[in-house]
Design an enzyme around this catalytic site. Sequence first.
Site, PDB file in Angstrom:
ATOM      1  N   PRO A   2      -7.009  -2.368 -11.562  1.00 29.81           N
ATOM      2  CA  PRO A   2      -5.574  -2.408 -11.860  1.00 29.81           C
ATOM      3  C   PRO A   2      -4.802  -3.301 -10.896  1.00 29.81           C
ATOM      4  O   PRO A   2      -4.833  -3.110  -9.684  1.00 29.81           O
ATOM      5  CB  PRO A   2      -5.154  -0.944 -11.732  1.00 29.81           C
ATOM      6  CG  PRO A   2      -6.372  -0.182 -12.132  1.00 29.81           C
ATOM      7  CD  PRO A   2      -7.515  -0.978 -11.553  1.00 29.81           C
ATOM      8  N   ARG A 261     -15.730 -13.922  -4.027  1.00 34.66           N
ATOM      9  CA  ARG A 261     -15.120 -13.378  -5.234  1.00 34.66           C
ATOM     10  C   ARG A 261     -15.523 -14.209  -6.436  1.00 34.66           C
ATOM     11  O   ARG A 261     -15.513 -15.447  -6.398  1.00 34.66           O
ATOM     12  CB  ARG A 261     -13.582 -13.390  -5.119  1.00 34.66           C
ATOM     13  CG  ARG A 261     -13.027 -12.633  -3.944  1.00 34.66           C
ATOM     14  CD  ARG A 261     -13.375 -11.150  -3.991  1.00 34.66           C
ATOM     15  NE  ARG A 261     -12.770 -10.503  -5.132  1.00 34.66           N
ATOM     16  CZ  ARG A 261     -11.554  -9.949  -5.112  1.00 34.66           C
ATOM     17  NH1 ARG A 261     -10.812  -9.999  -4.013  1.00 34.66           N
ATOM     18  NH2 ARG A 261     -11.072  -9.350  -6.179  1.00 34.66           N
TER      19      ARG A 261
END
Length: 271
Positions: A2, A261
């Site tokens: 989220p 990432r």
Amino acid sequence: MPELPEVETIKNELTPIVVGQVIRKIDILSLSTLRACTPDKLNAEVAGQAVTNLSRRGKYLVFRLESDKLLLVHHKMTGSFQASLGSSELPKHTRAIIHIGDRVALFFVDPRRFGRFELVGPEAAVLQKLGPEPLAREFTAKRLSEILARRNLPLKAVLLNQGIIAGIGNLYADEILFAARLSPKRLAGSLTQAEVRRMHAEIRRVLREGIARKGASLVNYYRPGGEKGGAHLAFQVARRAGQACLAGCGGMIERIFFRGRGTYYCPRCQQ
């Protein structure tokens, strides 16, 4: 997962349910969910307290109590809330339950157990350390230019740093950079003023569109009523590795690991 659009959606949809209502108790089913406190101490502080406001700061959902204490919830990678009216059925992976009023239960569902509850004072240091809100009126192109000018960091790293700009995570960072036609590896301080203005516009557009579509349900995110969001249906690069670029450049979306990432981008559009 989220990020700002998902937490903003959760805040918007929980507000009419919880604001003005009293917290009866909070059941902590997984001790790793509660930070710097015990369940007994938490309930001593929150039980019987009305929720006077529900807000978002960065990726935090902030319950303000009538005592002015703040209950912070960080969903981390897989946390979400499910609101129930009178149901006693416990959803799978429930880590905490906030009992509101006579009938409402907010189940905090978190498969990977990374989410955190924390009770803090009104001047919480953890919130003070966050960067500006990208949808705030004060976040102008000039402000972004000032932020980028003194950063010898790649753009992807700047967008992910919550102390620089609050609320943006991995997926929306990739979408923003693609929309602005900027490489995730580009150094922040190297942008021209025209590029800064373009990036500023796309930050706000991409985040607002994410909110309008109620967030992205790629893996674990569900809205409080159990519905999925639809923001991922409009993604141009995120999670689209090996597919054709939707800009029509003839290139393919690639996934690279950049500073640890996973990063999705179009090498042609974002040279």
